[in-house]
Motif scaffolding. Sequence first.
Motif, PDB file in Angstrom:
ATOM      1  N   CYS A 102      -6.858   7.941  -6.949  1.00  0.00           N
ATOM      2  CA  CYS A 102      -6.049   6.772  -7.281  1.00  0.00           C
ATOM      3  C   CYS A 102      -6.929   5.706  -7.912  1.00  0.00           C
ATOM      4  CB  CYS A 102      -5.395   6.213  -6.017  1.00  0.00           C
ATOM      5  SG  CYS A 102      -4.441   7.426  -5.086  1.00  0.00           S
ATOM      6  N   LYS A 103      -6.595   5.307  -9.129  1.00  0.00           N
ATOM      7  CA  LYS A 103      -7.332   4.260  -9.826  1.00  0.00           C
ATOM      8  C   LYS A 103      -6.391   3.096 -10.073  1.00  0.00           C
ATOM      9  CE  LYS A 103     -10.283   7.430 -12.404  1.00  0.00           C
ATOM     10  NZ  LYS A 103     -10.708   7.856 -13.730  1.00  0.00           N
ATOM     11  N   PHE A 104      -6.768   1.937  -9.580  1.00  0.00           N
ATOM     12  CA  PHE A 104      -5.971   0.744  -9.809  1.00  0.00           C
ATOM     13  C   PHE A 104      -6.828  -0.477  -9.571  1.00  0.00           C
ATOM     14  CE2 PHE A 104      -5.624   2.037  -5.451  1.00  0.00           C
ATOM     15  CZ  PHE A 104      -5.630   0.881  -4.697  1.00  0.00           C
ATOM     16  N   PHE A 105      -6.502  -1.528 -10.302  1.00  0.00           N
ATOM     17  CA  PHE A 105      -7.211  -2.795 -10.194  1.00  0.00           C
ATOM     18  C   PHE A 105      -8.710  -2.510 -10.245  1.00  0.00           C
ATOM     19  CE2 PHE A 105      -8.078  -6.739  -7.418  1.00  0.00           C
ATOM     20  CZ  PHE A 105      -8.114  -7.572  -8.518  1.00  0.00           C
ATOM     21  N   GLU A 137      -1.582  -4.941 -11.256  1.00  0.00           N
ATOM     22  CA  GLU A 137      -3.014  -5.204 -11.097  1.00  0.00           C
ATOM     23  C   GLU A 137      -3.374  -5.765  -9.728  1.00  0.00           C
ATOM     24  OE1 GLU A 137      -5.946  -4.698 -12.974  1.00  0.00           O
ATOM     25  OE2 GLU A 137      -4.575  -3.260 -13.851  1.00  0.00           O
ATOM     26  N   ARG A 197       2.049   1.817  -3.495  1.00  0.00           N
ATOM     27  CA  ARG A 197       0.955   2.379  -4.290  1.00  0.00           C
ATOM     28  C   ARG A 197       0.788   3.870  -3.997  1.00  0.00           C
ATOM     29  NH1 ARG A 197      -3.237  -2.647  -3.265  1.00  0.00           N
ATOM     30  NH2 ARG A 197      -2.401  -3.997  -4.898  1.00  0.00           N
ATOM     31  N   PHE A 236       1.170   6.957  -6.807  1.00  0.00           N
ATOM     32  CA  PHE A 236       0.108   7.923  -7.097  1.00  0.00           C
ATOM     33  C   PHE A 236       0.505   9.334  -6.670  1.00  0.00           C
ATOM     34  CE2 PHE A 236      -2.441   3.959  -6.991  1.00  0.00           C
ATOM     35  CZ  PHE A 236      -2.861   4.007  -8.320  1.00  0.00           C
ATOM     36  N   TYR A 247     -10.251  -0.657  -7.893  1.00  0.00           N
ATOM     37  CA  TYR A 247     -10.457   0.381  -6.903  1.00  0.00           C
ATOM     38  C   TYR A 247     -10.271   1.780  -7.468  1.00  0.00           C
ATOM     39  CZ  TYR A 247      -9.600  -3.732  -4.044  1.00  0.00           C
ATOM     40  OH  TYR A 247      -9.649  -4.991  -3.521  1.00  0.00           O
ATOM     41  N   GLU A 248     -10.963   2.705  -6.840  1.00  0.00           N
ATOM     42  CA  GLU A 248     -10.758   4.122  -7.071  1.00  0.00           C
ATOM     43  C   GLU A 248     -11.013   4.803  -5.744  1.00  0.00           C
ATOM     44  OE1 GLU A 248     -12.381   7.805  -9.832  1.00  0.00           O
ATOM     45  OE2 GLU A 248     -12.990   5.756 -10.293  1.00  0.00           O
ATOM     46  N   TRP A 291       0.830  -1.207   0.000  1.00  0.00           N
ATOM     47  CA  TRP A 291       0.000   0.000   0.000  1.00  0.00           C
ATOM     48  C   TRP A 291       0.864   1.257   0.000  1.00  0.00           C
ATOM     49  CZ3 TRP A 291      -4.874   0.314  -1.356  1.00  0.00           C
ATOM     50  CH2 TRP A 291      -5.695  -0.818  -1.243  1.00  0.00           C
ATOM     51  N   SER A 307       1.021   3.634 -13.060  1.00  0.00           N
ATOM     52  CA  SER A 307       0.094   2.672 -12.471  1.00  0.00           C
ATOM     53  C   SER A 307       0.843   1.622 -11.656  1.00  0.00           C
ATOM     54  CB  SER A 307      -0.739   1.994 -13.564  1.00  0.00           C
ATOM     55  OG  SER A 307       0.113   1.268 -14.411  1.00  0.00           O
ATOM     56  N   THR A 308       0.078   0.893 -10.899  1.00  0.00           N
ATOM     57  CA  THR A 308       0.639  -0.167 -10.067  1.00  0.00           C
ATOM     58  C   THR A 308       0.239  -1.517 -10.660  1.00  0.00           C
ATOM     59  OG1 THR A 308      -1.295  -0.223  -8.632  1.00  0.00           O
ATOM     60  CG2 THR A 308       0.491   1.264  -7.991  1.00  0.00           C
TER      61      THR A 308
END
Length: 173
Positions: free
Chosen positions: A137-140, A89, A76, A80, A142-143, A73, A86-87
């Motif tokens: 933060c947008k990843f996998f 997935e 990540r 961001f 999640y936002e 985390w 990006s991180t």
Amino acid sequence: MSKSDTKQNPEFLDYVYQLNEGNSLEEALRLSLEEIDKIDVDQLKRIGLKTYEKDKWTLHQIIQHLIDWERIWGFRAIIFARSEGSTPEAHDQEIMAKNSNANEIPLEVLIEELRIVRQSSILLFKSFNEDILKTNCKFFEYEMPLFSIGLTIAAHQIHHLNVIRERYLPLDK
């Protein structure tokens, strides 16, 4: 930062906010460090490698899991905060636990490592200004705003310490 700053509220974020009981990011991380300091290492050592059910993690693996995921985390958050991109997935916590050597590491060493990682996370999130903390933060799947990553770290610990209290401490007979 508050819950209302969330751009899109993934299901787990409600749980994160609930576990943090409305505390600010700074307060949530401070309280989580205090909880680490309250861990009764001697009691956990008496439980040792016992689990409450077949194929569940040991206490060592749970503490290692907290350490590993806090670092993930934190990574990540940096990506961001610095607008780096990006991180990856996703990560598989079961594979990570299976391939850790956590059961070979003394509990007091793991808990000290968790304490140090938390202190580092506190400094990391303190270094972010208000604009950075609001970064979307947008990843996998999640936002969320960046500050929610810090709240997730604190909530993750609360969740697992609750599991330890409810399911592992009764093994100390």
